[in-house]
Design an enzyme around this catalytic site. Structure first.
Site, PDB file in Angstrom:
ATOM      1  N   CYS A   1       0.889  -1.157   0.000  1.00  0.00           N
ATOM      2  CA  CYS A   1       0.000   0.000   0.000  1.00  0.00           C
ATOM      3  C   CYS A   1       0.924   1.202   0.000  1.00  0.00           C
ATOM      4  O   CYS A   1       1.593   1.467   0.986  1.00  0.00           O
ATOM      5  CB  CYS A   1      -0.914   0.024   1.223  1.00  0.00           C
ATOM      6  SG  CYS A   1      -1.821   1.570   1.300  1.00  0.00           S
TER       7      CYS A   1
ATOM      8  N   CYS B   1      -0.368   4.081   2.679  1.00  0.00           N
ATOM      9  CA  CYS B   1      -0.548   3.866   4.119  1.00  0.00           C
ATOM     10  C   CYS B   1      -0.394   2.392   4.451  1.00  0.00           C
ATOM     11  O   CYS B   1       0.702   1.866   4.424  1.00  0.00           O
ATOM     12  CB  CYS B   1      -1.877   4.435   4.600  1.00  0.00           C
ATOM     13  SG  CYS B   1      -3.281   3.962   3.583  1.00  0.00           S
ATOM     14  N   SER B   2      -1.491   1.714   4.757  1.00  0.00           N
ATOM     15  CA  SER B   2      -1.339   0.334   5.219  1.00  0.00           C
ATOM     16  C   SER B   2      -2.545  -0.522   4.857  1.00  0.00           C
ATOM     17  O   SER B   2      -2.870  -1.449   5.582  1.00  0.00           O
ATOM     18  CB  SER B   2      -1.140   0.320   6.734  1.00  0.00           C
ATOM     19  OG  SER B   2      -2.238   0.964   7.368  1.00  0.00           O
ATOM     20  N   CYS B   3      -3.217  -0.231   3.747  1.00  0.00           N
ATOM     21  CA  CYS B   3      -4.370  -1.029   3.350  1.00  0.00           C
ATOM     22  C   CYS B   3      -3.945  -2.494   3.219  1.00  0.00           C
ATOM     23  O   CYS B   3      -2.922  -2.801   2.606  1.00  0.00           O
ATOM     24  CB  CYS B   3      -4.941  -0.517   2.030  1.00  0.00           C
ATOM     25  SG  CYS B   3      -5.613   1.151   2.172  1.00  0.00           S
TER      26      CYS B   3
HETATM   27 FE    FE Z   1      -3.660   2.345   2.095  1.00  0.00          FE
END
Ligand code: FE
Length: 221
Positions: free
Chosen positions: A115, A118-120
């Protein structure tokens, strides 16, 4: 939505970067304290949710999906056509798993998921993301040098192998289906699932080789 990041447009589908987890942690904690004090939420309920993500939801769910795809061609086809429905049929559903896409490794192509903003991450099949998945170095290097990332994780693929990097977003979460290791023909689905590591399903690793059986026999003189 099923185009690798190499040829993707810039719209990541996220809105602002929300990777400042430190600030977010503080805000979440403050909000939780306030809600508990006001009597809106039961701390035990929050504990149960956290425990669920720690124990019930995790990479073992994704490993079951992969093992089934290895042994059941019909399920594999379904997974390729509609991963969300196929995965839901095994009981793995919920937040951050609403729109799943499965990408299949082949001898020619290795898939990796990142991602970039971010951190999907596909929570229902992989649980909560590892810390490195959220780190800026991984997010940058996975795009520019996926082969190098894999090498950082101790895996070297043949020079001819192509790489596809998929950018997880708020809309689509990817699950890598690693190749089935050799000498696993006689193994049961649960035994196969035990070979499927979390990193193999992100694309920063491969499925493990079986520790017993033909591989070991070959090592004998
Ligand atoms: Fe994300």
């Amino acid at each position: 939505m099923t185009t690798p990041i190499h040829s993707d447009q810039n719209d990541h589908g996220h809105g602002p970067d929300h990777s400042h987890l430190g600030d977010m942690d503080v805000r979440v904690r403050a909000l939780e304290t306030l809600l508990v004090q006001k009597g809106y939420v039961d701390p035990a309920a929050i504990d149960r949710i956290v425990e669920t993500y720690e124990t019930k939801i995790g990479p073992h769910n994704g490993a079951a999906v992969v093992a089934k795809a290895w042994v059941d061609p019909t399920f594999r086809d379904w997974l390729a056509k509609d991963a969300t429905a196929a995965i839901t049929s095994l009981g793995f559903t919920g937040r951050q798993g609403e729109h799943m896409v499965a990408v299949f490794n082949t001898p020619d192509t290795h898939n990796m998921v990142v991602c970039t903003l971010c951190s999907c991450y596909p929570w229902p099949v992989l649980g909560l993301p590892p810390v490195w998945y959220k780190s800026a170095p991984y997010r940058a290097k996975a795009v520019m040098d996926p082969r190098g990332v894999l090498r950082d994780f101790g895996v070297e693929l043949p020079a001819g192998t192509g790489f596809r990097v998929w950018d997880s977003t708020a809309e689509v979460r990817y699950l890598v289906i690693p190749m089935r290791p050799e000498h696993t023909e006689a193994m049961s689905e649960p035994e196969l699932a035990a070979l499927v590591t979390r990193n193999a399903m992100i694309g920063t690793g491969l499925a493990s080789s079986p520790v017993s059986g033909p591989v070991q026999e070959q090592a004998q003189p």
